[in-house]
Enzyme design. Sequence first.
Site, mmCIF file in Angstrom:
data_model
loop_
_atom_site.group_PDB
_atom_site.id
_atom_site.type_symbol
_atom_site.label_atom_id
_atom_site.label_comp_id
_atom_site.label_asym_id
_atom_site.label_seq_id
_atom_site.Cartn_x
_atom_site.Cartn_y
_atom_site.Cartn_z
ATOM 1 N N ALA A 94 1.009 -1.065 -0.068
ATOM 2 C CA ALA A 94 -0.126 -0.059 0.090
ATOM 3 C C ALA A 94 1.057 1.188 -0.065
ATOM 4 C CB ALA A 94 -0.963 0.095 1.420
ATOM 5 N N SER A 95 0.479 2.121 0.866
ATOM 6 C CA SER A 95 1.395 3.602 0.989
ATOM 7 C C SER A 95 2.650 3.361 1.455
ATOM 8 C CB SER A 95 0.629 4.689 1.584
ATOM 9 O OG SER A 95 -0.642 4.827 0.682
ATOM 10 N N VAL A 96 3.070 2.245 2.080
ATOM 11 C CA VAL A 96 4.663 2.240 2.327
ATOM 12 C C VAL A 96 5.427 2.185 0.980
ATOM 13 C CG1 VAL A 96 6.216 0.640 3.153
ATOM 14 C CG2 VAL A 96 4.281 1.115 4.665
ATOM 15 N N SER A 97 4.577 1.880 -0.211
ATOM 16 C CA SER A 97 5.658 2.104 -1.396
ATOM 17 C C SER A 97 5.975 3.407 -1.702
ATOM 18 C CB SER A 97 4.499 1.420 -2.806
ATOM 19 O OG SER A 97 3.882 0.402 -2.307
#
Length: 407
Positions: A117-120
């Site tokens: 998810a947004s850890v990307s």
Amino acid sequence: MAFLRLQSLLTRCMAASAFCLALLSCSEDKKSTLFETMFPDNEGRELVVVPASFTPDSARQLGHQLDSIFSRLHKKRGFNGTVLVTKYDQVIYKGAFGYGDFQCKDTLTTESVFQLASVSKQFTAMAIMMLKEEGELSYDDSVQQYVPDFPYRGITIRHLLTHRSGLPNYTYFSDELWPDRKVSLTNDDVLHLMAAHQPKYYFTPDKRFDYSNTGYALLASIVEKASGVPFDTYLQEEIFEPLEMTRTYTFRPELAVQNEGIVTGYTGGRRKRTPDYLDTVLGDKGLYSTVEDLYKWDQALYTQKLVKRETLAEAFIGYSPGIKNEEDYGFGWRLKQVESGDTVVYHGGLWHGYNTYLLRNPKDHSAIIVLSNVTNGSLNYLKELRKFLYPAQPVKKDEQKEKIAAN
């Protein structure tokens, strides 16, 4: 083996500690800064001074405490996922709880692959920093230098990195403008929709902070233009392969759930989620990885394998103070002061049944890495974990007297 490596690290740091003590005899006033100094080894790695109180026994005891915390989180709050916690660069705890697929009763391991998810976003920011260091772009370049027909003026790469562009959210306007949800949406498609329909700005660029998935999707397109290769190829060749992150890759439509160890995402009610037409937009999300590979990533950030130390430091400068709960935002990282007074950098993620979290504390080279495939709110309780690992420091008597006198 982990404790042998710990002992080796302690040995290496003894000389650094002795150096600190020698300097302290010359200037007592510098005590607070000296113990925060990093000591690079021959490979350019930053070494933190390890206190004598951190021993294999204390690390083992901390690991047992963490196991109790996550076991309770699993039983009482329904946590389903994997976890890895470090301190002074050493893995002090890792575990897996629950299933990658509830129907098949496929037990999770620390090698299980999750959508980040947004850890990307921190990987997208790193790609931009690498290209900046190579002279392929500047943070103050306009978007039009890479996407000439982009209709929104006055937006720079820095605005995109720090969520200050004011761009509308593609996950919202695509629902209205994309004609067939059975057809995957790509980054180029997002650009074409914006050029053709020009959804309204949320606000003029650099006016304020507003978390933007569109901005990071656009950054992925800029990486392609500046590097001359597809975004996923750039990440694979320039980041994942050099760091030996062998179980980390970008989303591909042909990746079926459970293929290559990918776990299934579930809602809080354990309803299975499957990829949809938005999953093929990269940069803001779309990476898959494991807690083991993310540990390699964490450790690489204490070296200069990817960028110079000065370049990385810019990612940890806040550009929007006080945006939320006294937080700030750098390049792909949130910044926050925890109870101990340390400033940590972290990011969370929530997407299609996946809930993720990666926190780093540069002061003691610790990290909390948590990947879950059930979005039931169990990661909301990580605040208590932070308080346990970074407790508030007791106020000394002299400091209490000063506060009383000041009042």
